[in-house]
Write a protein that holds these residues in place. Structure first.
Motif, short mmCIF file in Angstrom:
data_model
loop_
_atom_site.label_atom_id
_atom_site.label_comp_id
_atom_site.label_asym_id
_atom_site.label_seq_id
_atom_site.Cartn_x
_atom_site.Cartn_y
_atom_site.Cartn_z
N GLY A 189 0.36 -7.86 -2.23
CA GLY A 189 -0.36 -7.59 -3.29
C GLY A 189 -0.46 -5.75 -3.44
O GLY A 189 -0.33 -4.88 -4.59
N LEU A 190 0.27 -5.04 -1.87
CA LEU A 190 0.04 -3.53 -1.84
C LEU A 190 1.86 -3.47 -2.58
O LEU A 190 1.51 -1.71 -4.17
CB LEU A 190 -0.19 -3.38 -0.76
CG LEU A 190 0.26 -1.73 -0.28
CD1 LEU A 190 -1.03 -1.00 -0.82
CD2 LEU A 190 -0.07 -1.17 1.39
N ARG A 191 2.01 -3.84 -1.81
CA ARG A 191 3.41 -3.46 -3.20
C ARG A 191 3.66 -4.00 -4.83
O ARG A 191 4.29 -2.92 -5.49
CB ARG A 191 4.74 -4.90 -2.81
CG ARG A 191 4.85 -3.93 -0.94
CD ARG A 191 6.55 -4.55 -0.81
NE ARG A 191 7.06 -6.24 -1.27
CZ ARG A 191 6.88 -7.45 -0.59
NH1 ARG A 191 6.18 -7.56 0.33
NH2 ARG A 191 7.27 -8.50 -1.20
N THR A 192 3.34 -4.53 -5.66
CA THR A 192 2.65 -4.76 -6.57
C THR A 192 2.07 -3.96 -7.08
O THR A 192 1.94 -3.35 -7.58
CB THR A 192 2.05 -6.83 -6.45
OG1 THR A 192 3.00 -7.28 -6.20
CG2 THR A 192 2.06 -6.29 -8.25
N ALA A 193 1.32 -3.60 -6.67
CA ALA A 193 -0.35 -2.48 -6.88
C ALA A 193 0.49 -1.25 -7.39
O ALA A 193 0.28 -0.65 -8.06
CB ALA A 193 -1.07 -2.39 -6.38
N VAL A 194 1.63 -0.57 -5.92
CA VAL A 194 2.42 0.72 -6.03
C VAL A 194 2.70 0.61 -7.32
O VAL A 194 3.26 1.62 -7.75
CB VAL A 194 3.19 0.58 -4.89
CG1 VAL A 194 4.14 1.78 -4.49
CG2 VAL A 194 2.05 0.62 -3.70
N SER A 195 3.63 -0.47 -7.74
CA SER A 195 4.37 -0.76 -9.02
C SER A 195 3.85 -0.94 -9.49
O SER A 195 4.24 0.18 -11.03
CB SER A 195 5.65 -1.28 -8.31
OG SER A 195 6.48 -1.61 -6.75
N LEU A 196 2.81 -0.65 -10.15
CA LEU A 196 2.26 -1.06 -11.21
C LEU A 196 1.38 0.78 -11.08
O LEU A 196 1.31 1.24 -12.20
CB LEU A 196 0.88 -2.53 -11.41
CG LEU A 196 -0.37 -2.21 -12.24
CD1 LEU A 196 0.78 -2.56 -13.16
CD2 LEU A 196 -1.07 -3.24 -12.49
N ALA A 197 1.39 1.03 -10.51
CA ALA A 197 0.57 1.95 -10.33
C ALA A 197 1.48 2.82 -10.80
O ALA A 197 1.10 4.10 -11.60
CB ALA A 197 -0.11 2.70 -9.00
N LEU A 198 2.60 3.19 -10.50
CA LEU A 198 3.97 4.19 -10.89
C LEU A 198 4.12 4.11 -12.26
O LEU A 198 4.34 5.05 -12.66
CB LEU A 198 5.16 3.40 -9.56
CG LEU A 198 6.39 4.63 -10.07
CD1 LEU A 198 6.14 5.87 -9.70
CD2 LEU A 198 7.87 4.09 -9.24
#
Length: 261
Positions: A189-198
């Motif tokens: 979830g964290l990796r997905t969240a970082v990509s989405l936030a960027l």
């Protein structure tokens, strides 16, 4: 000893070659497209010119400032999402009935494009950095909540039952079993969240009154028809996302090296 070192060097060289294939292939296709006239030459500068101009912008510090501003906004949004998302995800995942009662809300907003929420966050937070960070943090928060809750709900019941049979308290079971069982899904979830936030930050910098950042730089270069700067900024933004993903993968392998065992 020499044989072991030789094997290690061979593996390192092979790994470096494997990693280099992708960038080399990208540059080669780009060069062929520019030189072969596959795309209008006025719209696609050569990769050599683009990389040279990008290196000059980095050396002068102008692109470095935009890079650091975007990275700072992404970092703020992710920290907010983690601090607010992990505890809520744990609470929702601990009781399936609680999660089911709010599942519609989580899934609805998780499925709603974050860019569609820009007008709402502009009304709430204005045109400054706060609106950009808030909308990115909200999008990342939903992803983290979902993945943490899913990880808690799908923790291995055999280990929980084993701990219970040995007389462990609920707090001890959570601390020593459920928490660690949740970490793999949390990192997903964290990796997905970082990509989405960027992505959200870049788009917000393009259209929500930004004066700096990679998104502002890309749209400004496109408007002024500075194509080498535009393509170079896109490459640097992509490199930022790739680097953040590699960093999280390294942390994941370091922290949860026992995953799957």
């Amino acid at each position: 000893m020499r044989i072991a070192l030789s094997r290690l060097n061979t593996r390192g060289s092979r790994r470096a070659l494997e990693l280099a294939v992708g960038p080399i292939l990208l540059i080669a296709v780009w060069w062929l497209a520019a030189k072969g006239g596959w795309v209008n030459k006025d719209l696609l500068p050569s990769p050599i010119e683009t990389l040279r101009d990008t290196a000059a912008n980095i050396w002068s510090g102008s692109m470095t400032r935009d890079f650091s501003q975007t990275l700072m906004r992404v970092a703020y949004s992710i920290v907010i999402a983690i601090v607010a998302g992990v505890p809520i995800g744990i609470v929702l995942g601990a009781k399936a009935a609680v999660y089911r009662s709010v599942e519609f809300i989580v899934d609805f907003f998780r499925s709603t494009p974050a860019t569609a929420l820009f007008p709402l966050f502009l009304l709430l937070f204005g045109l400054g950095d706060l609106a950009k960070i808030a909308v990115a943090a909200f999008a990342a928060w939903l992803v983290i909540v979902f993945n943490v809750a899913y990880g808690v709900m799908n923790a291995r019941q055999t280990r929980i039952l084993a701990a219970r049979s040995m007389g462990a308290s609920s707090l001890r079971i959570f601390r020593d079993v459920i928490f660690f069982e949740t970490l793999p899904q949390t990192f997903v979830g964290l990796r997905t969240a970082v990509s989405l936030a960027l992505v959200v930050i870049i788009v917000a910098e393009m259209f929500i009154g930004a004066t700096d950042g990679m998104g502002h730089r890309i749209i400004d270069a496109q408007i002024s028809y500075s194509l080498t700067d535009m393509y170079g900024s896109i490459l640097v933004a992509g490199a930022m996302g790739y680097g953040l993903n590699l960093l999280l993968l390294f942390l994941e392998r370091s922290v949860i090296h026992w995953s799957g065992k």
